[in-house]
Write a protein that holds these residues in place. Sequence first.
Motif, PDB file in Angstrom:
ATOM      1  N   THR A   1      74.410 -55.336 111.984  1.00 26.19           N
ATOM      2  CA  THR A   1      74.794 -55.685 110.617  1.00 26.19           C
ATOM      3  C   THR A   1      74.372 -57.117 110.329  1.00 26.19           C
ATOM      4  O   THR A   1      74.120 -57.914 111.236  1.00 26.19           O
ATOM      5  CB  THR A   1      76.312 -55.567 110.420  1.00 26.19           C
TER       6      THR A   1
ATOM      7  N   GLU B   1      75.378 -49.446 112.530  1.00 29.41           N
ATOM      8  CA  GLU B   1      76.340 -49.942 111.543  1.00 29.41           C
ATOM      9  C   GLU B   1      77.307 -50.954 112.138  1.00 29.41           C
ATOM     10  O   GLU B   1      78.263 -51.359 111.471  1.00 29.41           O
ATOM     11  CB  GLU B   1      77.139 -48.772 110.958  1.00 29.41           C
TER      12      GLU B   1
ATOM     13  N   ARG C   1      71.505 -55.486 103.991  1.00 26.21           N
ATOM     14  CA  ARG C   1      70.770 -55.788 105.214  1.00 26.21           C
ATOM     15  C   ARG C   1      69.846 -57.003 105.122  1.00 26.21           C
ATOM     16  O   ARG C   1      69.039 -57.231 106.021  1.00 26.21           O
ATOM     17  CB  ARG C   1      69.986 -54.544 105.643  1.00 26.21           C
TER      18      ARG C   1
ATOM     19  N   LYS D   1      73.318 -51.159 102.119  1.00 24.77           N
ATOM     20  CA  LYS D   1      73.976 -51.564 103.362  1.00 24.77           C
ATOM     21  C   LYS D   1      73.877 -53.068 103.621  1.00 24.77           C
ATOM     22  O   LYS D   1      74.149 -53.529 104.733  1.00 24.77           O
ATOM     23  CB  LYS D   1      73.388 -50.772 104.534  1.00 24.77           C
TER      24      LYS D   1
END
Length: 332
Positions: free
Chosen positions: A184, A204, A231, A229
């Motif tokens: 992450t 994740e 990123r 997400k």
Amino acid sequence: MRLLSLLAGLLSLASCHAAPDANENRGKLVIVGGGLRASNEAIYRSFIDGAQGGQIGIIPAASGKPAKYSNLFKEALISYGVSEDRIHILPIAVRDDSTTPSVDESQWARNAWNESIVEKARNLNAVWFTGGDQFRIQQSLADESGSDSPLLGAIRRMYSEGGTIGGTSAGAAIQSNPMILGGTSLDAFDFGSQSQYPGMESQENGPLVLGTGLGFFPHGIIDQHFERKARLGRLVVALLENEKAQRLGFGVDEDTALVYDAAQNKGHVVGSGTVVFVDAAKALATDTSLTGVSLNVLCHGDAISFADMQISVNPKKTVISEEYLSLQRTPL
């Protein structure tokens, strides 16, 4: 180090950093950030047109349900007019799918060395990699020393001769080298990177994990599911810490593709989201700050020339002359 302090001062406009020379490949890449909708005709057309009416192979190695997801993609191709006899699901996988009791997909693990499958691949004009765990693709197509299998050799040859390689999610990540395996943004900033891959659960959780990708895309590191997400942080850390000194990165949103033409050494964006082009060549990092990272956000129709790293904005866009919301300051 914490994410918010490191991102302070990050954003700047386009960089003049020069790109590496284009390789000798003449094919195309359709790099999809995951979450590809069956209704996204522009992306499907980019891949289908790249096959030039020839044979298409689907490699489901990344998926935990190889039969299900390869057939879903096959059905989508058929819905866009591709005849079924042009589509070939190549039985490449490393894990058994418990929902298909009549087939043990783990027996497909060495099929990249199976001559009948390799021969079929030699007749393909395009190959698609499904989503899942990108490490499984590497496991399936290379031996323990990292050397190409005969199947991967055939795919590289197809690409060099003008064929098309596409992939979504894991099938996008694998196209760069190095590739991002997991982690992450917050943990990447706090703990940096590691080369040991704990498994798909680390996608994740935990620090950034880097591995060896297939390297079809020569201009930087690919990340996917980018905006959904969050990123950006992990891609920046990947650019700062990878052993190959790759300093350019491309974060691809879901339902969006970076389409790369190797012969022209150019790319353009297709789809509903964005591709974030990150240049960390001039980055300066300390324990509490990060500066000098350049970001460019490209949308549908925007293009980039990798020879000089010049970005062209979609000419159909409307130029905004002022902010959407403008508030007058009231004296106290």
